[in-house]
Design an enzyme around this catalytic site. Sequence first.
Site, PDB file in Angstrom:
ATOM      1  N   LYS A  81       0.631   4.004   0.497  1.00  0.00           N
ATOM      2  CA  LYS A  81       0.148   2.817   1.189  1.00  0.00           C
ATOM      3  C   LYS A  81       0.237   1.616   0.264  1.00  0.00           C
ATOM      4  O   LYS A  81      -0.073   1.715  -0.935  1.00  0.00           O
ATOM      5  CB  LYS A  81      -1.303   3.067   1.616  1.00  0.00           C
ATOM      6  N   SER A 156      -6.075   2.315   9.004  1.00  0.00           N
ATOM      7  CA  SER A 156      -5.160   1.286   8.517  1.00  0.00           C
ATOM      8  C   SER A 156      -3.960   1.866   7.771  1.00  0.00           C
ATOM      9  O   SER A 156      -2.997   1.165   7.493  1.00  0.00           O
ATOM     10  CB  SER A 156      -5.916   0.335   7.589  1.00  0.00           C
ATOM     11  N   SER A 180      -9.634   5.456   7.945  1.00  0.00           N
ATOM     12  CA  SER A 180      -8.236   5.013   7.858  1.00  0.00           C
ATOM     13  C   SER A 180      -7.268   6.023   7.254  1.00  0.00           C
ATOM     14  O   SER A 180      -6.057   5.783   7.269  1.00  0.00           O
ATOM     15  CB  SER A 180      -8.156   3.692   7.082  1.00  0.00           C
TER      16      SER A 180
END
Length: 471
Positions: A81, A156, A180
């Site tokens: 990420k 996310s 997330s």
Amino acid sequence: MSETLTGQSVSELAPLIEQKKLSPIELTKALLDRVEQLNPTVNAYIHIDEESAMQAAKRAEADIAGGGYRGPLHGIPLALKDIFFMEDKVSTMGSKIHKDFVGGYDATVITKLKNAGAVLTGTLNMHEYAWGGTTNNDHFGACRNPWDLERIPGGSSGGSGAAVAADMAFASLGTDTAGSVRIPASICGIVGLKPTHGRVSKHGCFPLSWSLDHIGPMTKTVSDAAILLQAIAGYDAEDPTTLKAPVPQYTEFLTEDIRGLVIGVEEDYFFHNVDPDVAAAIRQGIETLRALGAVIKPVSIPSLKHTLFAEYATVLGESGAIHHHSMKTRPLDFGENVRHSLGYAHLPSAVDFVMAQQIRRKLALEFESAYTQCDVIVAPTLPIAASKIGESFEDLNGAKANIDVELIRFTPPANLTGMPSLSVPCGFKGGLPVGMQIMGKPFDEGTLLKVGYAFEKATNFPAKKPALTVA
């Protein structure tokens, strides 16, 4: 051959690399070819770092040839990420404001993965500043779910979920403030583990909420989650929230024998207003655990009804402080969705914030009491499956439901209390994956992995792939 390689898990590939039957260079090239083929469609990557990845693969191959094999991540391509600082590379946090930001040092988890010999292939799409559950990113474009390209991958850490599900990364790391890691894991049909708060260092990870943030593995299998957690867990003097708790050998918990383990089921909160197909998949999962010899027992956690108040009051206060200067000086540089969310940061009062912390304490005590009666608690990860990209509402049991709220209804209790939580694939709704959440006692990730592994072996869900990834 390349698609055969990219479809495999870390635990399948690692022995081949160790035995020199598979070249890290060959593996990395196959993965990068896969990314080049699919990223224009899935949009999982923000940045593909082909040159650095191939250099790292060559170093790994030379080290292994010289007898310097470091373990199961050595020579394995991973993508992370885009929220972790790196010494000499840009970390965007999925934002315009940080689009050219270079951290100047490696986040602790980056250092640990490099020390383990992992090959980093690039950075993955995410909801801007990790403030949302869809990964509809205004700056880098919406990430798409490999199971249905018209649907969200969750957030996310949506790029991580999509990349692992589409075989564009063998594994990834995400961050989890209200779910997330587990939300995209559930929606994309992969494994997501949020460790205990304090188990993994957050040093060098851009924060959303200091007291709620966690970093965790996102992988194809439970075995891979154990391998990745092993690499990143442990105390870090640079992060005062990490604790000096012993780190066990997580792979030793990977057994199919769960006879006598007690599975707690909390009906009032976790099975209230759930999509019928999702609920059926979870209940079938519970029955599978029963058939494996686990004991199923009802538990009660009354303060769960205050979950969303406590989560919102905490994250709004803490994220509002983090982004206060930027919201005052350049608010239009935020995407509309995140600017809207941060605009509510001033609404919770100081009293609200303190009450939220009191609720967190009460929740922790009630979970602690529940764990005197059971070993883990099993629940849906989400009450819904993946929604369409761009939609804000959907029908849930005959009523209009806000998707942003539904996405975080069942995951925040683990953030508010800091306890570990694992999401594993457990079924489908109309061809879309459904995840089962397994929550446990603080620093008892091993038991979660044990239950998840036994369930995975009994159901073989990792063998199911989205059509996008089938040769």
